[in-house]
Write an enzyme that holds these catalytic residues in place. Structure first.
Site, short mmCIF file in Angstrom:
data_model
loop_
_atom_site.label_atom_id
_atom_site.label_comp_id
_atom_site.label_asym_id
_atom_site.label_seq_id
_atom_site.Cartn_x
_atom_site.Cartn_y
_atom_site.Cartn_z
N ARG A 1 -1.44 6.48 -5.73
CA ARG A 1 -2.10 5.26 -5.28
C ARG A 1 -2.05 4.19 -6.38
O ARG A 1 -2.09 2.98 -6.10
CB ARG A 1 -3.55 5.55 -4.88
CG ARG A 1 -4.33 4.33 -4.41
CD ARG A 1 -5.61 4.71 -3.67
NE ARG A 1 -6.36 5.73 -4.37
CZ ARG A 1 -7.16 5.50 -5.42
NH1 ARG A 1 -7.28 4.27 -5.91
NH2 ARG A 1 -7.84 6.49 -5.98
N TYR B 1 2.44 -17.02 10.36
CA TYR B 1 2.61 -15.81 11.17
C TYR B 1 1.28 -15.46 11.84
O TYR B 1 0.20 -15.66 11.26
CB TYR B 1 3.09 -14.69 10.25
CG TYR B 1 3.04 -13.31 10.84
CD1 TYR B 1 3.75 -12.98 11.98
CD2 TYR B 1 2.26 -12.32 10.23
CE1 TYR B 1 3.71 -11.70 12.51
CE2 TYR B 1 2.20 -11.04 10.75
CZ TYR B 1 2.93 -10.73 11.89
OH TYR B 1 2.87 -9.47 12.42
N ASP C 1 4.46 -17.53 1.09
CA ASP C 1 5.03 -16.40 1.81
C ASP C 1 6.52 -16.69 1.97
O ASP C 1 6.92 -17.57 2.75
CB ASP C 1 4.34 -16.25 3.17
CG ASP C 1 4.83 -15.02 3.94
OD1 ASP C 1 5.96 -14.55 3.65
OD2 ASP C 1 4.11 -14.54 4.82
N LYS D 1 11.16 -6.85 6.28
CA LYS D 1 12.08 -7.70 7.02
C LYS D 1 13.45 -7.80 6.33
O LYS D 1 14.12 -6.81 6.14
CB LYS D 1 11.44 -9.07 7.23
CG LYS D 1 10.03 -9.03 7.82
CD LYS D 1 9.96 -8.26 9.14
CE LYS D 1 8.65 -8.47 9.90
NZ LYS D 1 7.46 -8.03 9.17
#
Length: 390
Positions: free
Chosen positions: A51, A104, A176, A201
């Protein structure tokens, strides 16, 4: 009784090294003693618990860092996880954030519903005009979040104006860069303070890994983003990191090929009967055409949107008539994908709110892939013909 083999078999030594990055799914890493563990934490060397970081995430982050001209990038479990890390790590109750009004869909939800629930106020404004962003600022504004090219309306933000505004006011500018990628735009070269990606993406590029990336120019801010990633548990999968690293090896080739094809497809779509508008930065009729060159140069990208007549019935007919073009709410795959924002990314908005930003039932977003351009054009001709018949 045979000797136990549980955790007793050492890793084979070799005088050579693997050409492919090894996949290391281990959740935990053993240290030699308490002093050694202290040194790892104090010096930031080695790994302890996945983590908090693991080798495959480090390798992937370093590769994206090189593309973005950054250092210390943080990999998270998704693109929204990356944005969440920035907000959770750097904002507190009473702060104010301004976001582009064509973000988005999930980013819009985060801005309008989730941040206010945490006591962080938000305002949405048109990023294509820095004066609109300026009008939305307050004394307590700490951050501006924009996309260079908006998803899915393909509008071009006034990046120079927004960057100057943020710099003059001492406000953090978060970009972004998922749509544009560092191949099309490098935010740090233009005044951004923080860059985020949905690595899922174009960077990974094969629709088989879900990951995000965030990095701040200021190491102190970067440390806060990292702590949020660890504390909130936005842990990236080693396997997904390994897949994304492999995808990065062909990223520039994929981007360049898809960009050329997108330009050809946009030209062809604009000539097809029944298509009411086409949005791609290469087109002279793009609403922000006067800004394309200063922001994107000669990199219009692989994303385009178009609109057809006929509403939902036409939209259904169009997608059914193009079975080999994946109708899916994603982008950046090696294959071309088709998205219908009204029923996917922006379905949470009212019809009036969608109309205000130019999204109708006949509006589609296309992520152009690596197919032959002529094949794609024929498939869209058939699909749009079916939409007209509907």
């Amino acid at each position: 009784m045979s000797e136990s083999i549980v955790r007793r078999t050492p890793w084979p030594k070799s005088s050579s090294r693997p050409v492919v990055t090894p996949l290391q799914p281990s959740v935990v890493y053993a240290s030699p003693d308490p002093d050694g563990l202290d040194r790892q934490y104090d010096e930031g060397s080695g790994y302890t618990y996945a983590r908090e970081g693991h080798p495959n995430a480090t390798v992937l982050a370093q590769k994206i860092d090189r593309l973005e001209g950054a250092s210390g990038g943080i990999i998270s479990g998704s693109g929204m996880g990356a944005i969440g890390n920035v907000f959770l790590g750097l904002l507190k109750a009473g702060d104010h954030v301004v976001g582009g009004d064509q973000l988005y869909g999930r980013s819009l939800r985060l801005m309008t519903e989730d941040l206010p629930r945490l006591g962080i106020e938000t305002t949405l404004a048109d990023p294509t005009d820095a004066r609109r962003i300026e009008a939305a600022l307050r004394p307590e504004t700490k951050m501006i979040l924009v996309e260079v090219v908006s998803n899915p309306t393909i509008r071009i933000a006034d990046m120079d104006g927004i960057a100057k505004l943020a710099r003059d006011r001492g406000i953090l500018l978060v970009v972004d860069n998922t749509f544009t990628t560092p191949r099309g735009y490098r935010p740090f070269d233009h005044g951004a303070d923080i860059v985020v990606h949905s690595v899922t993406k174009l960077l990974a590029g094969h629709s088989d890994a879900t990951l995000g990336y965030a990095v701040a120019r200021d190491p102190a801010l970067n440390e806060k983003i990292y702590v949020a990633n660890v504390t909130w548990g936005f842990t990236p999968s080693p396997f997904d990191c390994w897949l994304a690293e492999r995808g990065l090896h062909s990223f520039e080739l994929r981007y360049d090929r898809a960009e050329v094809t997108a330009t050809r497809l946009a030209e062809a779509l604009a000539k097809m009967p029944g298509v009411t508008r086409v949005l791609h930065p290469s087109r002279p009729d793009h609403p922000d055409h006067n800004r394309v060159q200063s922001v994107l140069g000669d990199r219009p990208g692989n994303m385009l949107s178009f609109e057809v007549e006929g509403g939902r019935a036409a939209a259904n007919a169009l997608t059914r008539a193009a079975p080999d073009i994946a109708f899916a709410p994603t982008l950046g795959d090696v294959g071309t994908t088709l998205s219908h924002p009204a029923s996917s990314s922006h379905r949470a908005l009212t019809e009036a709110a969608r109309a205000e930003i130019g999204i109708s039932e006949g509006f589609f977003r296309v992520s152009v892939g690596l197919e032959d351009p002529e094949l794609l054009i024929r498939e869209f001709e058939d699909a749009i013909s079916a939409a007209r018949s509907a």
